[in-house]
Scaffold this active site. Structure first.
Site, PDB file in Angstrom:
ATOM      1  N   THR A   1     -16.008   6.886  -7.084  1.00 35.35           N
ATOM      2  CA  THR A   1     -17.112   7.408  -6.295  1.00 35.35           C
ATOM      3  C   THR A   1     -18.131   8.077  -7.193  1.00 35.35           C
ATOM      4  O   THR A   1     -17.802   8.553  -8.283  1.00 35.35           O
ATOM      5  CB  THR A   1     -16.614   8.409  -5.238  1.00 35.35           C
ATOM      6  OG1 THR A   1     -17.714   8.785  -4.402  1.00 35.35           O
ATOM      7  CG2 THR A   1     -16.042   9.656  -5.885  1.00 35.35           C
TER       8      THR A   1
ATOM      9  N   SER B   1       0.819  -1.202   0.000  1.00 36.72           N
ATOM     10  CA  SER B   1       0.000   0.000   0.000  1.00 36.72           C
ATOM     11  C   SER B   1       0.860   1.263   0.000  1.00 36.72           C
ATOM     12  O   SER B   1       1.847   1.363   0.739  1.00 36.72           O
ATOM     13  CB  SER B   1      -0.905  -0.020   1.245  1.00 36.72           C
ATOM     14  OG  SER B   1      -1.665   1.147   1.366  1.00 36.72           O
TER      15      SER B   1
ATOM     16  N   LYS C   1     -18.475  12.765  -5.958  1.00 35.48           N
ATOM     17  CA  LYS C   1     -17.640  13.933  -6.234  1.00 35.48           C
ATOM     18  C   LYS C   1     -18.000  14.501  -7.609  1.00 35.48           C
ATOM     19  O   LYS C   1     -18.986  15.218  -7.734  1.00 35.48           O
ATOM     20  CB  LYS C   1     -16.171  13.563  -6.070  1.00 35.48           C
ATOM     21  CG  LYS C   1     -15.824  13.236  -4.610  1.00 35.48           C
ATOM     22  CD  LYS C   1     -14.396  12.894  -4.403  1.00 35.48           C
ATOM     23  CE  LYS C   1     -14.048  12.790  -2.921  1.00 35.48           C
ATOM     24  NZ  LYS C   1     -14.806  11.786  -2.165  1.00 35.48           N
TER      25      LYS C   1
ATOM     26  N   HIS D   1     -10.998  10.809  -6.972  1.00 37.92           N
ATOM     27  CA  HIS D   1     -10.814  12.232  -7.281  1.00 37.92           C
ATOM     28  C   HIS D   1     -10.505  12.469  -8.755  1.00 37.92           C
ATOM     29  O   HIS D   1     -10.161  13.594  -9.142  1.00 37.92           O
ATOM     30  CB  HIS D   1      -9.710  12.826  -6.405  1.00 37.92           C
ATOM     31  CG  HIS D   1     -10.089  12.895  -4.961  1.00 37.92           C
ATOM     32  ND1 HIS D   1     -10.842  13.931  -4.440  1.00 37.92           N
ATOM     33  CD2 HIS D   1      -9.848  12.052  -3.932  1.00 37.92           C
ATOM     34  CE1 HIS D   1     -11.037  13.735  -3.158  1.00 37.92           C
ATOM     35  NE2 HIS D   1     -10.441  12.591  -2.819  1.00 37.92           N
TER      36      HIS D   1
ATOM     37  N   THR E   1     -25.995  -4.360   3.946  1.00 36.91           N
ATOM     38  CA  THR E   1     -26.408  -2.956   3.982  1.00 36.91           C
ATOM     39  C   THR E   1     -27.476  -2.698   2.935  1.00 36.91           C
ATOM     40  O   THR E   1     -27.520  -3.360   1.889  1.00 36.91           O
ATOM     41  CB  THR E   1     -25.193  -2.017   3.762  1.00 36.91           C
ATOM     42  OG1 THR E   1     -25.553  -0.682   4.116  1.00 36.91           O
ATOM     43  CG2 THR E   1     -24.728  -2.040   2.321  1.00 36.91           C
ATOM     44  N   THR E   2     -28.339  -1.742   3.208  1.00 30.88           N
ATOM     45  CA  THR E   2     -29.423  -1.420   2.290  1.00 30.88           C
ATOM     46  C   THR E   2     -28.862  -0.875   0.979  1.00 30.88           C
ATOM     47  O   THR E   2     -27.878  -0.144   0.958  1.00 30.88           O
ATOM     48  CB  THR E   2     -30.360  -0.373   2.933  1.00 30.88           C
ATOM     49  OG1 THR E   2     -30.918  -0.929   4.126  1.00 30.88           O
ATOM     50  CG2 THR E   2     -31.483   0.019   2.000  1.00 30.88           C
TER      51      THR E   2
END
Length: 435
Positions: A254, A146, A257, A226, A286-287
């Protein structure tokens, strides 16, 4: 008597939480959220509310890089989906939540990055945490390598994988190669890194990392949060711009953004995506993303696949912002991207600068302090959009110059002017005027 003794011996749980918050205050790291109401059609203008009063301000730190959160087509798509299908998803993907707009969104994302499949999560943080941890667990004796400046979500994914980890110096391919070489070709290895690092605004040497991955038989996982929407002929990110998407195993991004909505995702080979879908608790339990949000995200992606107007205008205004601020002598940190960091170098002054810009000048820029950035590199992170006009840029310059002078902040390469503590102008913490 026994009852009184039990009360005296009772642990004061509240004290631990109060001490933790006091520590943040002592280190000038306590965060205050501004109460902001954006104005559709007037981005980046917004209403700031504090102590029962309101003021119109300009936002200079939004991650809605292209203003797509207020684009008419995106809003219309959300309204239409909500009007036809309601608000929530109604359950997890396995229990009635697998709505059609979400399926279309995943197909759109896979096509954007030239991959076989995509998988959408409720946030970019969850997509990194769930995908990295699951891939690391499924690969036998996996070594995760990483970059030292990876986002907290990636770090959490590495930690939760339970796999051995090695950290390579930021963008240092020689150091990365030494770790890969020591691990050997036969061991399972996953290299995790970002394309655009959001605090410094620099770009990873993606081609060199891909070369090393091929040489030493490692998987690659890149965070493009980003960069998606911002770079490449269709908004596919730095990997698309540089023609490297096909050389990266997993591309994460994502929707919150440049695409102006909410959610995170991964794309890759069908087998990898299906494995994460089937094994990641952060996805399974999770929903699902609501249909209205999914439809809005798809509308934003489709628009930016064909439109260059927003990217071209954003690039122009980002370059102009850098030039105007640099010409004024402000310590702008050089970057090859749309991120415009201005160095302060002190946590208290950084917070004071942010407060003064908002309270005195009506300009909102959130201070960036430790642990988001190393101590001594505290900064204001400015993100120009296509809607930050030349006049707004000049207003920003004037406000920053006044703030630097009023607070005695270093201009870079010079000693900070001596300013007595009682000579510093206390920033206003409530709006200047009613509204």
């Amino acid at each position: 008597m026994i009852r009184r003794q039990n009360q005296e011996d009772k642990m004061n749980y509240q004290r631990f939480f109060e001490d933790a918050i006091d520590q943040l205050h002592a280190e000038r790291r306590y965060r205050i959220f501004a109460d902001i109401e954006r104005i559709v059609g007037r981005f980046p203008r917004a209403i700031w509310r504090a102590n029962g009063r309101t003021e119109e301000i300009t936002i200079w730190c939004s991650n809605d890089y292209l203003g797509m959160g207020q684009h008419p087509a995106v809003i219309a798509a959300m309204q239409q989906a909500a009007g036809g299908m309601g608000t929530g998803a109604g359950g997890t993907r396995n229990i009635s939540g697998n709505n059609h707009p979400l399926v279309e969104l995943e197909q759109e994302l896979a096509q954007l990055h030239g991959k076989e499949a995509g998988l959408v999560f409720t946030s970019g943080f969850i997509s990194n945490e769930a995908a990295i941890s699951t891939i690391g667990r499924l690969l036998p004796n996996c070594l995760i390598i990483s970059d030292e400046l990876n986002h907290a979500s990636m770090i959490e994914g590495v930690r939760r994988s339970g796999a051995e980890k090695k950290i390579f110096r930021h963008n240092d391919v020689a150091h990365l190669e030494s770790i890969l070489q020591a691990a050997g070709r036969d061991r399972a290895k996953l290299i995790v890194f970002e394309s655009v690092y959001s605090m410094d605004g620099d770009i990873a040497p993606i081609a060199e990392i891909a070369d090393l991955a091929e040489k030493y038989n490692a998987m690659t996982y890149i965070d493009e949060v980003h960069a998606v929407g911002m770079y490449g002929p269709h908004g596919g990110g730095i990997t698309e711009r540089e023609g490297l998407a096909h050389r990266i195993d997993v591309i994460e991004g994502t929707l919150a953004k440049a695409f102006g909505t909410l959610g995170g995702y991964i794309t890759g080979r069908q087998s990898v995506i299906d494995a994460v879908r089937s094994y990641a608790p952060g996805f399974i339990f999770t929903t699902a993303l609501p249909p209205a949000v999914a439809a809005a995200a798809t509308a934003a992606i489709r628009h930016l696949k064909s439109s260059h107007v927003e990217r071209d205008a954003q690039k122009r205004q980002a370059a102009r912002t850098k030039q105007v601020l640099s010409d004024a002598g402000l310590p702008v940190m050089e970057t090859p991207t749309h991120i415009v960091p201005v160095l302060v170098g002190d946590p208290e002054l950084c917070k004071m600068a942010s407060d003064r810009l908002l309270g005195v000048h009506g300009i909102y820029i959130q201070p960036i302090n430790y642990p988001t950035v190393p101590r001594g590199t505290e900064r204001l992170r400015i993100t120009p959009t296509p809607f930050h006009s030349d006049a707004l840029i000049e207003d920003l310059r004037d406000a920053l110059v006044e703030t630097w002078n009023a607070l005695g902040i270093s201009w870079g390469g010079e000693e900070r002017p001596a300013v007595a503590e009682n000579d510093r102008v206390v920033p206003l913490l409530v709006p200047k005027s009613g509204g």
